[in-house]
Design an enzyme around this catalytic site. Structure first.
Site, PDB file in Angstrom:
ATOM      1  N   ASP A   1      35.771  37.501  37.072  1.00 52.54           N
ATOM      2  CA  ASP A   1      35.908  37.473  38.868  1.00 52.54           C
ATOM      3  C   ASP A   1      34.936  36.031  38.961  1.00 52.54           C
ATOM      4  O   ASP A   1      35.301  35.179  37.947  1.00 52.54           O
ATOM      5  CB  ASP A   1      36.051  38.494  39.896  1.00 52.54           C
ATOM      6  CG  ASP A   1      36.742  38.568  41.275  1.00 52.54           C
ATOM      7  OD1 ASP A   1      37.951  38.827  41.710  1.00 52.54           O
ATOM      8  OD2 ASP A   1      35.528  38.507  41.802  1.00 52.54           O
TER       9      ASP A   1
ATOM     10  N   ASP B   1      46.110  43.526  35.795  1.00 47.94           N
ATOM     11  CA  ASP B   1      45.162  42.655  36.596  1.00 47.94           C
ATOM     12  C   ASP B   1      46.685  42.563  38.054  1.00 47.94           C
ATOM     13  O   ASP B   1      47.082  41.727  37.865  1.00 47.94           O
ATOM     14  CB  ASP B   1      44.789  41.437  36.465  1.00 47.94           C
ATOM     15  CG  ASP B   1      43.594  41.350  36.952  1.00 47.94           C
ATOM     16  OD1 ASP B   1      43.430  41.304  38.138  1.00 47.94           O
ATOM     17  OD2 ASP B   1      42.655  40.784  36.936  1.00 47.94           O
TER      18      ASP B   1
ATOM     19  N   HIS C   1      42.368  44.887  36.930  1.00 50.09           N
ATOM     20  CA  HIS C   1      41.218  43.954  37.362  1.00 50.09           C
ATOM     21  C   HIS C   1      39.683  44.138  36.796  1.00 50.09           C
ATOM     22  O   HIS C   1      38.433  42.905  36.820  1.00 50.09           O
ATOM     23  CB  HIS C   1      41.025  43.505  38.678  1.00 50.09           C
ATOM     24  CG  HIS C   1      40.389  42.220  38.989  1.00 50.09           C
ATOM     25  ND1 HIS C   1      40.243  41.066  38.226  1.00 50.09           N
ATOM     26  CD2 HIS C   1      39.526  42.649  39.829  1.00 50.09           C
ATOM     27  CE1 HIS C   1      39.495  39.897  38.748  1.00 50.09           C
ATOM     28  NE2 HIS C   1      38.842  40.643  39.878  1.00 50.09           N
TER      29      HIS C   1
END
Length: 384
Positions: A207, A333, A361
């Site tokens: 991320d 995701d 994710h």
């Protein structure tokens, strides 16, 4: 209608035999004993049949053991399961796996051999450039999110270090007070600075952690053997994380609904942090993850500092570009959709791209075994 109910009720008062089976039986003082003997004899027959079946099954299993061991008979112990003699464990042949001969059906949650054991079997750590993974969490997460990955890596003989960035995890700093990317990434830069001379690591970013990894790649290229971006922001020179995420902001309604901007300096000033609506965490970040991990995240996630998200990176080919990069896509995701991941990949192609099928994710929760397998595979890729 009430009279009919009353009529039926009176009929039920009439006494009847206890069971219909006894109606035609001879009455007398020995009648109950006689019936008990009938039931007992039937039970004995059922027990004998069951014992015969169990004995037959045991004989078949024992015969199989004899055939597998060249006809040699094996000793039994107090366990009902058949076991291999102790000499087996002391003289394991390379590549040979122990077998279970228990008649108990093995559940899927109790496999004979864990998947990571198969992955780790052919690893020769001396041949690796490094076996040390440094795990960098994403925005709002902390080192805690890597707990499955750490366990799997360590079981495979790797070294794993998960870092809490400033204001994340157990780091006590107030997120609203973070004013730069360097301040946010300081625990990671401190760690890399203290690495012994000549030692390298595999840096993994998830991320927003991808931007943090890129930042330290520019600072310490000689200490990073490989960089792995997992559903991460992979920036180019002059880009900020906000630049990347704003590309899909208009089309990602779920992300917009989940974001809560915090204004610690007042509403007439820029936001200081971004929090997430806990009720939308599962749909946004954990749509394929186990409930227990969603629960862990809901009580552990902290706000994301806003200033580092705005900061544009200065990345050079000589430093950042000298580090080997790999990207792991997460097709399910909802936070960084696969289209955005592929856009980043096309803008700055890494050495190799992997796709983690079925991963949301947070693949360290939804696909920990498959993620571990990719980490091991990446660690084994030799230098060109």
């Amino acid at each position: 209608m009430g009279n009919l109910c009353t009529c039926f009720a009176r009929k039920t008062v009439k006494k009847r035999p206890v069971t219909k089976r006894l109606q035609n039986q001879q009455t007398g003082p020995n009648s109950s004993n006689r019936w008990a003997r009938v039931r007992s004899s039937r039970k004995d027959k059922l027990d004998d049949t069951l014992l015969q079946e169990q004995a037959l099954a045991a004989a078949i299993l024992f015969r199989q053991h004899q055939q597998q061991n060249g006809g040699a008979s094996l000793p039994f112990d107090r366990s009902a399961s058949l076991r291999y003699p102790n000499s087996y464990s002391g003289s394991k042949k390379a590549g040979q796996l122990p077998r279970s001969s228990s008649s108990r059906a093995r559940s899927l949650t109790d496999p004979l051999l864990q998947p990571q054991q198969l992955v780790n079997q052919d690893i020769k750590h001396d041949d690796l450039e490094t076996n040390h993974f440094v795990l960098v969490h994403g925005g709002g997460f902390g080192a805690w999110c890597w707990y499955k990955t750490i366990a799997l890596l360590e079981e495979g003989g790797f070294k794993a270090t998960a870092v809490d960035l400033t204001g994340c995890g157990i780091h006590s700093f107030d997120t609203n007070g973070i004013t730069s990317l360097s301040q946010y990434v300081k625990p990671l830069t401190d760690f890399l600075e203290k690495l012994p001379e000549g030692e390298k690591v595999i840096l993994v970013g998830h991320d927003f952690g991808g931007a943090c990894v890129s930042y330290v790649m520019e600072l310490f290229p000689f200490k990073i053997a490989k960089a792995v971006f997992v559903a991460a922001a992979m920036l180019t020179n002059g880009q900020s994380t906000l630049d990347i995420f704003s590309q899909q902001a208009s089309s990602n309604e779920l992300m917009r609904q989940a974001q809560i901007f915090l204004y610690a300096n007042g509403n007439d000033h820029p936001p200081t942090a971004i929090d997430m609506d806990k009720s939308l965490l599962r749909d946004l970040l954990f749509n394929q993850s186990p409930s227990k991990d969603v629960a862990l995240a809901s009580v552990s996630m902290r706000p994301i500092p806003f200033a580092p998200v705005l900061e544009k990176l200065s990345l050079s080919d000589m430093k950042y570009g000298s580090v080997r990069r790999f990207y792991i896509e997460t097709p399910e995701d909802n936070a960084i959709p696969i289209a955005l991941q592929e856009s980043m990949i096309n803008s700055s192609p890494p050495e190799k791209v992997f796709r983690l099928k079925g991963a949301d994710h947070s693949p360290f929760f939804s696909k920990p075994q498959a993620l571990h397998k990719l980490f091991v595979e990446i660690s084994k890729i030799p230098s060109p």
